[in-house]
Design a protein around this motif. Structure first.
Motif, mmCIF file in Angstrom:
data_model
loop_
_atom_site.group_PDB
_atom_site.id
_atom_site.type_symbol
_atom_site.label_atom_id
_atom_site.label_comp_id
_atom_site.label_asym_id
_atom_site.label_seq_id
_atom_site.Cartn_x
_atom_site.Cartn_y
_atom_site.Cartn_z
ATOM 1 N N GLN A 66 0.838 -1.197 0.000
ATOM 2 C CA GLN A 66 0.000 0.000 0.000
ATOM 3 C C GLN A 66 0.878 1.254 0.000
ATOM 4 O OE1 GLN A 66 -3.405 -0.072 -0.300
ATOM 5 N NE2 GLN A 66 -3.005 -2.267 -0.566
ATOM 6 N N PRO A 67 0.426 2.322 -0.678
ATOM 7 C CA PRO A 67 1.239 3.542 -0.750
ATOM 8 C C PRO A 67 1.357 4.238 0.599
ATOM 9 C CG PRO A 67 -0.925 3.911 -1.718
ATOM 10 C CD PRO A 67 -0.826 2.443 -1.459
ATOM 11 N N LEU A 68 2.461 4.935 0.776
ATOM 12 C CA LEU A 68 2.671 5.757 1.970
ATOM 13 C C LEU A 68 1.688 6.914 1.950
ATOM 14 C CD1 LEU A 68 4.479 6.624 4.438
ATOM 15 C CD2 LEU A 68 5.881 7.865 2.766
ATOM 16 N N ASN A 69 1.143 7.264 3.124
ATOM 17 C CA ASN A 69 0.273 8.432 3.202
ATOM 18 C C ASN A 69 0.642 9.277 4.410
ATOM 19 O OD1 ASN A 69 -1.647 7.773 5.579
ATOM 20 N ND2 ASN A 69 -1.799 5.927 4.306
ATOM 21 N N SER A 70 0.228 10.522 4.380
ATOM 22 C CA SER A 70 0.613 11.467 5.424
ATOM 23 C C SER A 70 0.074 11.069 6.789
ATOM 24 C CB SER A 70 0.113 12.873 5.063
ATOM 25 O OG SER A 70 -1.306 12.902 4.945
ATOM 26 N N GLY A 71 -1.056 10.367 6.819
ATOM 27 C CA GLY A 71 -1.632 9.952 8.103
ATOM 28 C C GLY A 71 -0.723 9.010 8.865
ATOM 29 N N GLU A 72 -0.007 8.147 8.154
ATOM 30 C CA GLU A 72 0.907 7.219 8.812
ATOM 31 C C GLU A 72 2.093 7.959 9.434
ATOM 32 O OE1 GLU A 72 -0.138 3.589 5.688
ATOM 33 O OE2 GLU A 72 1.658 4.808 5.432
ATOM 34 N N ILE A 73 2.589 8.958 8.721
ATOM 35 C CA ILE A 73 3.691 9.754 9.262
ATOM 36 C C ILE A 73 3.220 10.545 10.474
ATOM 37 C CG2 ILE A 73 5.283 11.655 8.772
ATOM 38 C CD1 ILE A 73 5.292 10.722 5.847
ATOM 39 N N ALA A 74 2.036 11.137 10.367
ATOM 40 C CA ALA A 74 1.494 11.916 11.480
ATOM 41 C C ALA A 74 1.231 11.035 12.699
ATOM 42 C CB ALA A 74 0.205 12.624 11.054
ATOM 43 N N ALA A 75 0.704 9.830 12.464
ATOM 44 C CA ALA A 75 0.437 8.918 13.576
ATOM 45 C C ALA A 75 1.718 8.577 14.315
ATOM 46 C CB ALA A 75 -0.232 7.645 13.052
ATOM 47 N N ALA A 76 2.769 8.306 13.571
ATOM 48 C CA ALA A 76 4.051 7.996 14.201
ATOM 49 C C ALA A 76 4.572 9.191 14.988
ATOM 50 C CB ALA A 76 5.068 7.580 13.137
ATOM 51 N N ALA A 77 4.481 10.377 14.386
ATOM 52 C CA ALA A 77 4.996 11.585 15.049
ATOM 53 C C ALA A 77 4.275 11.850 16.363
ATOM 54 C CB ALA A 77 4.866 12.779 14.114
ATOM 55 N N TYR A 78 2.951 11.693 16.382
ATOM 56 C CA TYR A 78 2.193 11.950 17.618
ATOM 57 C C TYR A 78 2.436 10.866 18.664
ATOM 58 C CZ TYR A 78 -0.323 15.986 15.873
ATOM 59 O OH TYR A 78 -0.641 17.254 15.422
ATOM 60 N N ASN A 79 2.648 9.635 18.216
ATOM 61 C CA ASN A 79 2.993 8.588 19.181
ATOM 62 C C ASN A 79 4.352 8.851 19.820
ATOM 63 O OD1 ASN A 79 1.099 6.188 19.499
ATOM 64 N ND2 ASN A 79 1.073 6.460 17.283
ATOM 65 N N ILE A 80 5.255 9.440 19.056
ATOM 66 C CA ILE A 80 6.584 9.756 19.582
ATOM 67 C C ILE A 80 6.517 10.849 20.638
ATOM 68 C CG2 ILE A 80 8.802 10.821 18.949
ATOM 69 C CD1 ILE A 80 8.548 9.279 16.258
ATOM 70 N N THR A 81 5.709 11.874 20.389
ATOM 71 C CA THR A 81 5.685 13.033 21.296
ATOM 72 C C THR A 81 4.645 12.935 22.407
ATOM 73 O OG1 THR A 81 4.160 14.212 19.811
ATOM 74 C CG2 THR A 81 6.525 14.579 19.494
ATOM 75 N N SER A 82 3.654 12.063 22.246
ATOM 76 C CA SER A 82 2.543 12.049 23.208
ATOM 77 C C SER A 82 2.276 10.702 23.850
ATOM 78 C CB SER A 82 1.253 12.536 22.515
ATOM 79 O OG SER A 82 1.394 13.864 22.060
ATOM 80 N N ASN A 83 3.176 9.733 23.673
ATOM 81 C CA ASN A 83 2.945 8.449 24.344
ATOM 82 C C ASN A 83 3.046 8.641 25.857
ATOM 83 O OD1 ASN A 83 5.684 7.317 25.501
ATOM 84 N ND2 ASN A 83 6.207 8.219 23.500
ATOM 85 N N THR A 84 2.399 7.786 26.598
ATOM 86 C CA THR A 84 2.330 7.943 28.059
ATOM 87 C C THR A 84 3.482 7.274 28.788
ATOM 88 O OG1 THR A 84 0.894 5.986 28.195
ATOM 89 C CG2 THR A 84 -0.184 8.137 28.009
ATOM 90 N N THR A 85 4.332 6.569 28.055
ATOM 91 C CA THR A 85 5.463 5.896 28.692
ATOM 92 C C THR A 85 6.635 6.842 28.867
ATOM 93 O OG1 THR A 85 4.792 3.787 27.712
ATOM 94 C CG2 THR A 85 7.037 3.942 28.555
ATOM 95 N N GLU A 86 7.090 7.423 27.752
ATOM 96 C CA GLU A 86 8.170 8.407 27.791
ATOM 97 C C GLU A 86 8.132 9.243 26.516
ATOM 98 O OE1 GLU A 86 12.990 8.892 28.569
ATOM 99 O OE2 GLU A 86 12.168 6.928 28.035
ATOM 100 N N PRO A 87 7.451 10.383 26.547
ATOM 101 C CA PRO A 87 7.416 11.242 25.362
ATOM 102 C C PRO A 87 8.822 11.719 24.995
ATOM 103 C CG PRO A 87 5.786 11.918 27.004
ATOM 104 C CD PRO A 87 6.696 10.944 27.670
ATOM 105 N N ALA A 88 9.063 11.875 23.710
ATOM 106 C CA ALA A 88 10.373 12.334 23.247
ATOM 107 C C ALA A 88 10.597 13.778 23.666
ATOM 108 C CB ALA A 88 10.463 12.203 21.736
#
Length: 299
Positions: free
Chosen positions: A140-162
């Motif tokens: 399946q082609p890359l889409n902006s939603g996948e990049i955004a999902a990864a970025a928000y998981n990196i900055t807003s996860n509850t374990t240890e935000p970047a």
């Protein structure tokens, strides 16, 4: 004796062949070593680079009648990386050194260093493939939603935000990033008529003219043509905080030489070395893999 004019064909054996120029086969200049946290393993400090992370403490409310008697134990976790050595070995005979075109001989030193830089980039790409979580779908082609999902998981996860101060990078093969370009260019078009605003202003125009290398949800896009495409025509990139991957470098790149007088009337062996290793901080929190279709674009 033949009759006629003297031209180059008639004296072909007397005209030397000269190499006017020489070039190295072009390859993609890797990006991974420049997008990570680079650390140096200093001399006389052992063979392992170590870092400890200190677990967070919890504050509590204290009233006038509260007797604070709840000591919290401090805990640390060791994170270690051991750099390893890579090398390239070449041998050039004295006869080659004396007879080869000066233009070509001047390029030989760059070949080994290019090989080292390529491997350094590929090892960083391998680190992306080691992410705990993979987003996207094979085929399946890359889409902006996948990049955004990864970025928000990196900055807003509850374990240890970047760390907020650390840039977020999105690295993928150019064939995959082409799908992002198509998405942005088509975003302004009417899905029924295919018509839209002229491609003269805005993000769509910039993408159409120059490719999009801006940010999506705070993640800046980078193309890396060294990312391999597998037999299923998929490629694996990633989105990560710059603090997620650590590149520990030991001894700086260096070259050793060795004379070989017994070989072919004399020769010189060259050994090009580098020492480094990648490691992942806060595993599972600051790095996400992206797996997508990497079919070569046709339109």
């Amino acid at each position: 004796m033949a009759a006629g004019n003297t031209v180059t064909d008639s004296l072909a054996d007397s005209i030397p062949t000269m190499i006017a120029s020489a070039r190295i086969v072009r390859e993609f200049a890797g990006v991974m070593p420049n997008l990570v946290d680079r650390q140096r393993l200093d001399e006389n400090t052992g063979t392992i680079w170590n870092e400890v992370s200190m677990a967070k403490l919890t504050a509590q409310a204290v009233t006038e009648s509260t007797e604070l008697d709840n000591p919290q134990q401090m805990e640390d976790t060791l994170f270690s990386i051991t750099p390893t050595v890579i090398g390239v070995h070449t041998v050039i005979t004295d006869r080659v050194a004396l007879r080869i075109s000066a233009n070509a001989y001047a390029q030989t030193g760059s070949l080994a260093q290019n090989a080292i830089e390529r491997k350094k980039d590929l090892d960083g790409i391998t680190a992306l493939d080691g992410a705990t979580t993979s987003l996207g779908t094979a085929g399946q082609p890359l889409n902006s939603g996948e990049i955004a999902a990864a970025a928000y998981n990196i900055t807003s996860n509850t374990t240890e935000p970047a760390p907020a101060s650390a840039p977020i990078h999105a690295v993928h093969h150019g064939f995959c990033l082409k799908d992002i370009d198509d998405e942005l260019i088509n975003a302004g078009l009417d899905t029924t008529t295919g018509e839209g605003a002229p491609l003269t202003v805005g993000v769509a125009a910039e993408t159409y003219q120059n490719r999009y290398r801006g940010t999506i949800a705070g993640a800046r896009l980078y193309e890396d043509g060294n990312i391999p495409i597998n037999s299923e025509v998929d490629a694996k990139g990633g989105v990560f905080s710059q603090m997620a991957l650590v590149l520990v470098e030991g001894r700086s790149p260096y070259v050793e030489t060795k004379r070989l007088p017994e070989l072919g009337g004399g020769a010189t062996a060259l050994y090009h070395y580098d020492e480094y290793a990648y490691g992942e901080r806060s595993s599972g929190n600051w790095l996400y893999e992206l797996q997508n279709d990497a079919t070569a674009p046709t339109s």
